[in-house]
Design a protein around this motif. Structure first.
Motif, PDB file in Angstrom:
ATOM      1  N   LEU A  71       5.715  20.729 -40.652  1.00 32.24           N
ATOM      2  CA  LEU A  71       6.868  20.733 -41.557  1.00 32.24           C
ATOM      3  C   LEU A  71       8.133  20.338 -40.812  1.00 32.24           C
ATOM      4  N   GLY A  72       8.986  19.572 -41.508  1.00 31.21           N
ATOM      5  CA  GLY A  72      10.271  19.189 -40.932  1.00 31.21           C
ATOM      6  C   GLY A  72      11.290  19.182 -42.047  1.00 31.21           C
ATOM      7  N   ALA A  73      11.832  17.970 -42.341  1.00 25.66           N
ATOM      8  CA  ALA A  73      12.697  17.798 -43.509  1.00 25.66           C
ATOM      9  C   ALA A  73      13.953  18.649 -43.457  1.00 25.66           C
ATOM     10  N   GLY A  74      14.634  18.622 -42.333  1.00 18.34           N
ATOM     11  CA  GLY A  74      15.920  19.317 -42.254  1.00 18.34           C
ATOM     12  C   GLY A  74      15.859  20.652 -41.566  1.00 18.34           C
ATOM     13  N   ALA A  75      14.657  21.076 -41.146  1.00  9.59           N
ATOM     14  CA  ALA A  75      14.504  22.333 -40.408  1.00  9.59           C
ATOM     15  C   ALA A  75      13.411  22.082 -39.387  1.00  9.59           C
ATOM     16  N   TYR A  76      13.781  22.118 -38.094  1.00  4.09           N
ATOM     17  CA  TYR A  76      12.868  21.631 -37.075  1.00  4.09           C
ATOM     18  C   TYR A  76      12.476  22.699 -36.073  1.00  4.09           C
ATOM     19  N   ASN A  77      11.178  22.751 -35.827  1.00  2.06           N
ATOM     20  CA  ASN A  77      10.645  23.740 -34.908  1.00  2.06           C
ATOM     21  C   ASN A  77      10.519  23.150 -33.509  1.00  2.06           C
ATOM     22  N   ASP A 134      26.250  24.151 -42.496  1.00  2.00           N
ATOM     23  CA  ASP A 134      24.975  23.473 -42.266  1.00  2.00           C
ATOM     24  C   ASP A 134      25.147  21.987 -42.585  1.00  2.00           C
ATOM     25  N   ALA A 136      24.013  20.150 -45.013  1.00  2.00           N
ATOM     26  CA  ALA A 136      24.286  19.817 -46.411  1.00  2.00           C
ATOM     27  C   ALA A 136      25.757  20.025 -46.755  1.00  2.00           C
ATOM     28  N   HIS A 162      18.646  13.494 -47.715  1.00  2.00           N
ATOM     29  CA  HIS A 162      17.917  14.711 -48.080  1.00  2.00           C
ATOM     30  C   HIS A 162      18.309  15.177 -49.497  1.00  2.00           C
ATOM     31  N   GLU A 164      18.315  17.978 -51.008  1.00  2.00           N
ATOM     32  CA  GLU A 164      19.122  19.196 -51.104  1.00  2.00           C
ATOM     33  C   GLU A 164      20.555  18.933 -50.626  1.00  2.00           C
ATOM     34  N   TYR A 165      20.711  17.966 -49.762  1.00  4.09           N
ATOM     35  CA  TYR A 165      22.057  17.573 -49.330  1.00  4.09           C
ATOM     36  C   TYR A 165      22.778  16.888 -50.499  1.00  4.09           C
ATOM     37  N   GLY A 274      15.396  29.052 -42.952  1.00  5.72           N
ATOM     38  CA  GLY A 274      16.433  28.196 -43.536  1.00  5.72           C
ATOM     39  C   GLY A 274      17.862  28.523 -43.148  1.00  5.72           C
ATOM     40  N   TYR A 277      21.977  27.756 -39.913  1.00  6.62           N
ATOM     41  CA  TYR A 277      21.864  26.533 -39.138  1.00  6.62           C
ATOM     42  C   TYR A 277      23.261  26.115 -38.687  1.00  6.62           C
TER      43      TYR A 277
ATOM     44  N   HIS B 109       9.298  28.696 -41.554  1.00  7.09           N
ATOM     45  CA  HIS B 109       9.951  27.456 -41.981  1.00  7.09           C
ATOM     46  C   HIS B 109      10.316  27.556 -43.468  1.00  7.09           C
ATOM     47  N   PRO B 110      11.512  27.051 -43.825  1.00  9.12           N
ATOM     48  CA  PRO B 110      11.940  27.190 -45.225  1.00  9.12           C
ATOM     49  C   PRO B 110      11.033  26.470 -46.231  1.00  9.12           C
ATOM     50  N   TYR B 111      10.236  25.517 -45.773  1.00  7.93           N
ATOM     51  CA  TYR B 111       9.355  24.830 -46.727  1.00  7.93           C
ATOM     52  C   TYR B 111       7.906  25.310 -46.662  1.00  7.93           C
ATOM     53  N   ARG B 329      23.406  23.633 -55.852  1.00  9.42           N
ATOM     54  CA  ARG B 329      23.310  24.403 -54.602  1.00  9.42           C
ATOM     55  C   ARG B 329      24.512  24.120 -53.720  1.00  9.42           C
ATOM     56  N   LYS B 331      24.285  24.666 -50.219  1.00 10.59           N
ATOM     57  CA  LYS B 331      23.769  24.371 -48.886  1.00 10.59           C
ATOM     58  C   LYS B 331      22.286  24.080 -49.029  1.00 10.59           C
ATOM     59  N   ALA B 332      21.676  23.621 -47.950  1.00  6.88           N
ATOM     60  CA  ALA B 332      20.244  23.413 -47.985  1.00  6.88           C
ATOM     61  C   ALA B 332      19.542  24.775 -47.880  1.00  6.88           C
ATOM     62  N   PHE B 333      18.364  24.873 -48.427  1.00  5.99           N
ATOM     63  CA  PHE B 333      17.530  26.078 -48.347  1.00  5.99           C
ATOM     64  C   PHE B 333      18.160  27.271 -49.089  1.00  5.99           C
ATOM     65  N   GLY B 335      20.050  30.246 -47.841  1.00 12.02           N
ATOM     66  CA  GLY B 335      21.111  31.121 -47.340  1.00 12.02           C
ATOM     67  C   GLY B 335      20.852  31.460 -45.889  1.00 12.02           C
TER      68      GLY B 335
END
Lengths: 438, 492, 128
Positions: A71-77, A134, A136, A162, A164-165, A274, A277, B109-111, B329, B331-333, B335
């Motif tokens: 998983l990625g898409a704006g949140a990276y491990n 963040d 977005a 993105h 959500e952005y 989430g 960030y 992960h948020p997703y 929304r 922000k993303a995700f 909160g």
């Protein structure tokens, strides 16, 4: 009571000092506004009970280590070196507030000044602020900023930004009458469509917002897009939410960006479902008075020694009120510190290597997946560390199948993401996918 | 007064860039277990970056020393008394820090599919319920990242409500005592600000609101207790006026620390409120964030809450995205989750009874400081205060000494200064908020220091003018910072 | 604090000097003193127009920001660019080097409600 130090004797003593018999005598709330009865909340817990309760909750979540996560898409491990948590756990950092009193906040101030510098170095811009919430909300702030600078209304978002952005920008701009529209992406290349741009850019366009690399993982030709926007007098806002790409890709500033924003979560900040960030924003010197957020500057103290303090405060809400550049007050200072520590401990060589590692793993996986029957790489553009694939079967079903094999395969919108994934994990992912998909 | 503000060894420390040595690395990334890709073959030359000029390169230990030294130049709640009015600098429990770092809460992960994050969703769902109960609201969103973000969220919902009803409203009423974020957020949400003056004793009058509230006004945004530390005692009648014109009462919850278990804001007419988890609910301020600014609303505004919402059905939690009337929304995700974890832990640890005791004690402590200082410093409003009180430098001006000098001298005594020069309606304001987590002994030492400083102002004002002297740097030249801006390091 | 007799004053603390059909505008000694060290000033473009009682620019110190209100309507004849680079002049010489704009007076009636030096001093005493 937890965290309340008064003994019964203290309470009596304090009550006496203020001339009250009981606490209720002190509460200057009219009777008609008082709460009748007690709050209906669970009974307080001891620290031990609390720990147990939270561990129980945590146990009902699966982590990105329990599964092989793509998983990625704006949140990276990314791997976070131990120094990061060690530094941000120093309570002189995390229990202080906004550095209003510079004489006893030089630590926070110098750390922000260094962070601003690092953001400028990565983005190739002149000045950066202390942080925003963040990626977005940073894009939304950039869009508003571009409108102030140009005096124009229209905000053009690439559809490869993105989702959500994009949604965040729309919400933020409701109050300003919206004026948000989108430019299609090329379904073959996976990047913003130049032809669509020509039609959409006009003399009312304040800015064109391009994600770099974009939502599909594709690397946009930022320079060409910037030239197109500038030709119409519009600004270009470059958005980067996988900041590790800065270790490999040309900086937005060098390609013509007027405002560079995005998220630095990739450096030093845990996924934490989430947030929090780390929104960043950098721009050209000439636009600084239109930039929102806190800024730290270097100066001297009375003895002529180097010192730092908040500056350009007149842009902010506590002075300019409704005419401020933004309403932002509390930002994400500690996240910025975490990002700094991570980047500092990597150094340039480490950062470049990390970026190359991400690229290499993505390429390895991309090639391997392309060989699986029923799977095809969706777009022809070069990518950095995530990419999009098309699957002949319903993606939701395929992902469910992968979960059974302890693989989080991505989102139904099919983004895949590497570095933390070993070759072994990637191979078993490919294997699992080929079984399901084939 | 002998245990505060003693000198310690502070080590000087250059900028990290000045410690740098080309090619040095702290913590190396992982080894390659796959073939190394060739970027030149994969990406156009124009999109590859050159050297990052001046990027810091230090050893791991030098990085640690660098930041350790920097931290030692800071003053936090853990260093000492931090009575920053309106910011609620209460103790940040250590157990919360440990709990939010549990891998099951920090490495998700948020997703991730909903079925893999039931614990996280349940925590959010319960936290929403707790905040609704504390405030008397019907529904809560946890999405906003900070107080001002929450304000924007609440105001956008109000705007969306009127638009949905077919008649957009253009104005919002804000008292002159408000935090600067209120007018800034209102402007961002598209409202024109109608200012209203607080009267005599720092409170809003029903008539003042009646005079400006009309059917083109979306509502009133009020901080309660207000920024002078007083409860708006006409709030219920004011709410009636606002409601009679179809408007909403927005309560800025920045000062909620005074009200838990004591006031049901919902039942006195509040329709929207934002919670500052980093104030009332003990999450750390982080040198300027991250905070978290959930928003609670009454039923009428519920459809407009940001998406997604956490839903519970037959014991299973899910995220609801399909919300046609939602403002979208912010922000993303979902909160600032790890901040929510801390606030959740705090509420669970305290329980309802503990939260009430916290508010009561915050009020007791503030009144104690007010009583003990009111003969020395000019008290702006001599009324029973809630969780903070406001003084001014009126008594000291004759000695050529101002609020700023008192604040700086306090540093030498080992205290963080109170909030100064806010609220703007009090000239030379000194706003003191002790919070409930301070002992009587600490407050006594602070009071003694304040009194000693007032005495110094009379006998030796130069001590104040020169303060602070024991800090890493002395007073800094803010004018120079603005006139000759240096906003980043540049390689020479 | 000085308030030259040959100038006219506004309630927003600007001064005006009339020479022929040109009015020179700046801020008063009292205004610069209240603001503290001025760090930034924003002025209109030459050739633009200003309107009586409407903002024509902004002046900022470290901790305060204030609009500049035009005492008269007319077109902007000249702008003092020098103070944009060295705003400290506003603190040092508010009536001399730190003049802000020169306006071609559109309507001489605009001048009738401006205060004299004595009236202005009385006004700020009351405002305190």
């Amino acid at each position: 009571m937890p965290y309340i130090p008064h003994t019964e004797k203290d309470r009596e003593c304090l009550l006496k000092a203020v001339g009250a018999e009981k606490i209720d005598d002190l509460i200057a709330v009219p009777e008609n506004a008082r709460l009748k009865g007690e709050l209906k909340l669970p009974k307080g817990l001891t620290e031990q009970e609390l720990t147990k309760a939270l561990k129980k909750k945590a146990a009902r979540n699966s982590t990105v280590e329990d599964y092989a996560s793509f998983l990625g898409a704006g949140a990276y491990n990314h791997y976070i070196p131990a120094v990061v948590d060690s530094v941000i756990s120093r309570s002189e950092f995390y229990t202080s507030y906004t550095p209003y009193q510079p004489e006893i906040s030089q630590g926070t101030l110098q750390a922000i000044f260094e962070y601003q510098t690092i953001v400028c170095q990565l983005t190739g811009m002149d000045v950066a602020n202390a942080s925003l919430y963040d990626g977005a909300s940073a894009v939304a702030e950039a869009a508003l900023m571009a409108r102030r600078i140009t005096g124009r209304d229209k905000v053009l978002l690439s559809a490869a930004l993105h989702p959500e952005y994009r949604e965040t920008v729309r919400s933020y701009l409701h109050g300003a009458g919206n004026h948000v529209s989108e430019v299609m992406y090329c379904t073959e290349a996976g990047t913003t469509l130049p032809e669509a741009l020509d039609a959409a850019l006009d003399k009312d366009t304040a800015c064109l917002v391009i994600q770099y690399p974009n939502f599909f993982g594709s690397v946009e030709d930022l320079k060409a897009l910037a030239d197109a926007a500038h030709a119409k007098g519009a600004l270009i806002v470059a958005v980067t939410n996988e900041a590790v790409s800065f270790g490999l890709l040309a900086s937005p500033g060098s390609l013509g960006a007027d405002i560079a924003v995005g998220d630095n979560q990739s450096f030093g900040n845990t996924l934490s479902y989430g947030g929090p960030y780390l929104g960043f924003m950098a721009t050209k010197t000439e636009f600084i008075r239109q930039m929102p957020g806190r800024i730290v500057g270097e100066t001297v103290d009375r003895d002529g020694k180097r010192a730092f303090c908040l500056t350009f405060s007149t842009r902010e809400q506590h002075i300019r009120r409704e005419r401020a550049t933004s309403n932002i007050c509390t930002n994400h200072g500690l996240c910025a510190l975490a990002a700094s520590v991570h980047m500092v401990s990597l150094g340039e060589v480490g950062l470049r290597r990390l970026a190359l590692l991400n690229l290499s793993k993505a390429e390895y996986l991309k090639k391997a997946l392309a060989n699986v029957s029923g799977v095809e790489v969706a777009f022809s553009s070069p990518t950095f560390n995530e990419f999009t694939i098309k699957i002949s079967k319903a993606p939701e079903e395929v992902l469910k199948g992968l979960l059974k094999k302890k693989v989080m395969g991505g989102l139904a919108l099919k983004r895949f993401y590497p570095e933390m994934n070993t070759k072994e994990e990637m191979d078993s992912f490919v294997d699992a996918l080929s079984k399901i998909s084939g | 007064m002998n245990d505060n503000g003693i000198k310690g060894l502070l080590l000087d420390e250059p900028l990290i860039f000045e410690r740098s040595s080309v090619g040095r690395m702290g913590v190396a990334p992982a080894e390659f277990d796959i073939p190394e890709a060739d970027p030149k073959g994969l990406l156009p030359a124009g999109l590859l970056r050159d050297r990052i000029d001046g990027f810091p390169e230090v050893s791991e230990m030098d990085a640690v020393r660098h930041y350790t030294r920097l931290s030692q130049w800071n003053f936090g709640v853990d260093s000492g008394f931090y009575p920053l009015g309106s910011c609620t600098m209460k103790y940040n429990p250590k157990v919360n820090e440990a709990l939010c770092r549990l891998p099951g809460l920090s490495m998700i992960h948020p997703y991730e599919p909903e079925e893999l994050v039931q614990g996280a969703l349940e925590l959010m769902y319960e936290l929403e319920e707790y905040l609704a109960e504390i405030s008397g609201m019907d529904a809560v969103t946890l999405q906003p990242s900070a107080g001002a973000h929450g304000e924007l969220c609440g105001l956008l919902m109000m705007a969306a409500y009127f638009k949905d009803k077919g008649k957009a409203r253009t104005k919002i009423i804000i008292p002159d005592t408000a935090h600067g974020t209120n007018p800034a957020s209102s402007h961002l949400a598209g409202f024109k600000v109608v200012p209203v003056k607080s009267e005599g004793k720092g409170a809003l009058s029903v008539d003042a609101i009646k005079a400006v509230m009309d059917e083109d006004t979306a509502g009133l945004m009020v901080t309660n207790p207000n920024t002078i530390g007083l409860f708006e005692k006409n709030i219920k009648e004011i709410a009636k006026v606002v409601h009679s014109k179809g408007g909403f009462l927005y309560c800025d919850g920045a000062n909620l620390n005074a009200l838990m278990g004591l006031v049901n804001l919902g039942s006195i007419g509040v329709d929207v409120i934002q919670f500052n988890l980093h104030k009332t609910f003990s999450t750390p301020h982080g040198g300027g964030g991250p905070g978290s600014g959930p928003v609670g609303v009454k039923k009428a505004l519920e459809p407009f809450l940001p998406a997604p919402r956490v839903k519970k059905s037959r014991g299973k939690y899910s995220l609801e995205y399909d919300r046609p009337k939602s403002i979208g929304r912010l922000k993303a995700f979902y909160g600032n989750f790890s901040i929510m974890v801390r606030a959740y832990a705090y509420i669970r640890r305290m329980g309802g009874e503990g939260l009430k005791r916290a508010s009561e004690t915050a009020i007791l402590n503030a009144n104690y400081i007010k009583e003990r200082l009111k003969d020395t410093y000019h008290l702006a409003y001599n009324e029973p205060c809630m969780h903070e009180s406001v003084f001014s430098d009126k008594n000291l001006l004759g000695h050529g000494v101002t609020t700023l000098d008192v604040a700086k001298r306090l540093i030498d005594y080992g205290f963080h200064p109170p909030t100064v020069y806010f609220p703007l309606v009090v000239h030379g304001a000194i706003m003191i908020e002790p919070t409930e987590t301070e002992t009587k002994e600490t407050m006594d030492r602070f009071v003694e220091a304040m009194k000693a400083i007032a005495e110094e102002a009379r006998t030796n004002p130069e001590l104040l003018k020169n303060a602070p002297t024991k800090t890493k740097v002395r007073r800094v030249d803010e004018t120079r910072a603005a006139r000759e801006p240096v906003l980043r390091w540049v390689k020479k | 604090m000085e308030f030259p007799k040959d100038l006219k004053y506004t309630k927003e603390h600007e001064w005006v000097k009339v020479e022929g059909n040109i009015a020179t505008v700046g801020i008063t000694d009292y205004a610069q003193d209240s603001l503290g060290d001025v760090v930034y000033v924003e002025l209109p473009q030459e050739g633009g127009t200003v309107t009586k009682n409407e903002p024509f620019g902004v002046v900022e110190s470290v901790k305060a920001v204030s609009d500049l209100y035009s005492p008269i309507s007319g077109s902007v004849h000249e702008v003092n660019d020098a103070i944009i680079d060295s705003p400290e002049a506003i603190n040092e010489d508010p009536y001399g080097d730190a003049w802000m704009i020169r306006v071609e007076i559109g309507n001489t009636n605009d001048l009738s409600d401006l205060m004299s030096s004595d009236e202005y001093q009385k006004f700020i005493e009351e405002e305190k």
